[in-house]
Design a protein around this motif. Sequence first.
Motif, PDB file in Angstrom:
ATOM      1  N   PRO A 123      25.798  40.064 -82.473  1.00 20.96           N
ATOM      2  CA  PRO A 123      24.774  40.894 -81.832  1.00 20.96           C
ATOM      3  C   PRO A 123      24.506  40.473 -80.385  1.00 20.96           C
ATOM      4  N   THR A 124      24.089  41.443 -79.591  1.00 20.80           N
ATOM      5  CA  THR A 124      23.734  41.174 -78.200  1.00 20.80           C
ATOM      6  C   THR A 124      22.271  41.547 -77.979  1.00 20.80           C
ATOM      7  N   VAL A 125      21.661  40.939 -76.995  1.00 23.42           N
ATOM      8  CA  VAL A 125      20.260  41.213 -76.707  1.00 23.42           C
ATOM      9  C   VAL A 125      20.076  41.954 -75.387  1.00 23.42           C
ATOM     10  N   SER A 126      21.170  42.379 -74.769  1.00 24.13           N
ATOM     11  CA  SER A 126      21.045  43.049 -73.472  1.00 24.13           C
ATOM     12  C   SER A 126      20.237  44.340 -73.584  1.00 24.13           C
ATOM     13  N   GLY A 127      20.389  45.069 -74.680  1.00 22.71           N
ATOM     14  CA  GLY A 127      19.598  46.280 -74.877  1.00 22.71           C
ATOM     15  C   GLY A 127      18.112  45.976 -75.026  1.00 22.71           C
ATOM     16  N   GLY A 137      23.990  46.041 -80.955  1.00 21.19           N
ATOM     17  CA  GLY A 137      25.384  46.155 -80.559  1.00 21.19           C
ATOM     18  C   GLY A 137      26.397  46.019 -81.669  1.00 21.19           C
ATOM     19  N   SER A 138      26.066  45.358 -82.764  1.00 22.45           N
ATOM     20  CA  SER A 138      27.046  45.165 -83.829  1.00 22.45           C
ATOM     21  C   SER A 138      26.335  44.910 -85.156  1.00 22.45           C
ATOM     22  N   GLU A 139      26.996  45.319 -86.237  1.00 25.19           N
ATOM     23  CA  GLU A 139      26.459  45.052 -87.571  1.00 25.19           C
ATOM     24  C   GLU A 139      26.836  43.651 -88.037  1.00 25.19           C
ATOM     25  N   LYS A 140      27.844  43.058 -87.417  1.00 24.79           N
ATOM     26  CA  LYS A 140      28.278  41.720 -87.806  1.00 24.79           C
ATOM     27  C   LYS A 140      27.229  40.709 -87.342  1.00 24.79           C
ATOM     28  N   ASP A 146      18.834  46.972 -91.772  1.00 25.70           N
ATOM     29  CA  ASP A 146      19.941  47.237 -90.853  1.00 25.70           C
ATOM     30  C   ASP A 146      20.063  46.069 -89.872  1.00 25.70           C
ATOM     31  N   PRO A 147      21.038  45.160 -90.107  1.00 24.28           N
ATOM     32  CA  PRO A 147      21.162  43.981 -89.251  1.00 24.28           C
ATOM     33  C   PRO A 147      21.612  44.290 -87.818  1.00 24.28           C
ATOM     34  N   SER A 148      22.001  45.543 -87.578  1.00 25.66           N
ATOM     35  CA  SER A 148      22.424  45.905 -86.216  1.00 25.66           C
ATOM     36  C   SER A 148      21.261  46.435 -85.382  1.00 25.66           C
ATOM     37  N   LYS A 149      20.044  46.370 -85.926  1.00 21.40           N
ATOM     38  CA  LYS A 149      18.865  46.910 -85.227  1.00 21.40           C
ATOM     39  C   LYS A 149      17.771  45.857 -85.127  1.00 21.40           C
ATOM     40  N   ALA A 150      16.951  46.034 -84.087  1.00 23.96           N
ATOM     41  CA  ALA A 150      15.739  45.231 -83.914  1.00 23.96           C
ATOM     42  C   ALA A 150      14.618  46.204 -83.587  1.00 23.96           C
TER      43      ALA A 150
END
Length: 120
Positions: free
Chosen positions: A32-36, A25-28, A9-13
Motif C-alpha cells: 500500500p501507498t499513502v500518497s493518496g 493503491g493495492s490490495e496486497k 477492504d485492505p486496499s482502502k483507508a
Amino acid sequence: MYFTNVETDPSKAQCKECNKLLSLGSEKPKIPTVSGLKGHLASCYKELHDMDLMRAISKSFMTLMTQELPNFIQMSLTSMAESRMIRPEDHISVQRIDKCIMELIIVDMMQLLKVMASKD
C-alpha cells in the motif's frame, strides 16, 4: 493519525474527518501507498497536512541533531586529526597559500577602495 484501515477492504483507508474512503493503491498488505492520503490531507485539510509535515520535519531534524550529526562531526574531527600534516612556515606549500591569500586580499581591497572612492 487521520485515517483508519477499513477491515473489509485492505486496499482502502477512511478519513477520520470526513469519512471518505480513499485508495491505498493495492490490495496486497505489503504494497500500500499513502500518497493518496497525503494528497487528500493537502487538498481538503491544509492545516492538518501542514501540521503533519512540520511534525515529520521536526522528527527528522531531531534524529539528525541527536544521532547522525554528532557521529559525522566526531568522524570528521578524528579523520582530520589523523591525516593532518603540520608544515613549517618556510615550506613551499605554506608560502604559496600565503601568497594567494595576500593577492586575494589586495585585489578585494582595491575593489573596496574603488567603490568607496566612487561614493565620495
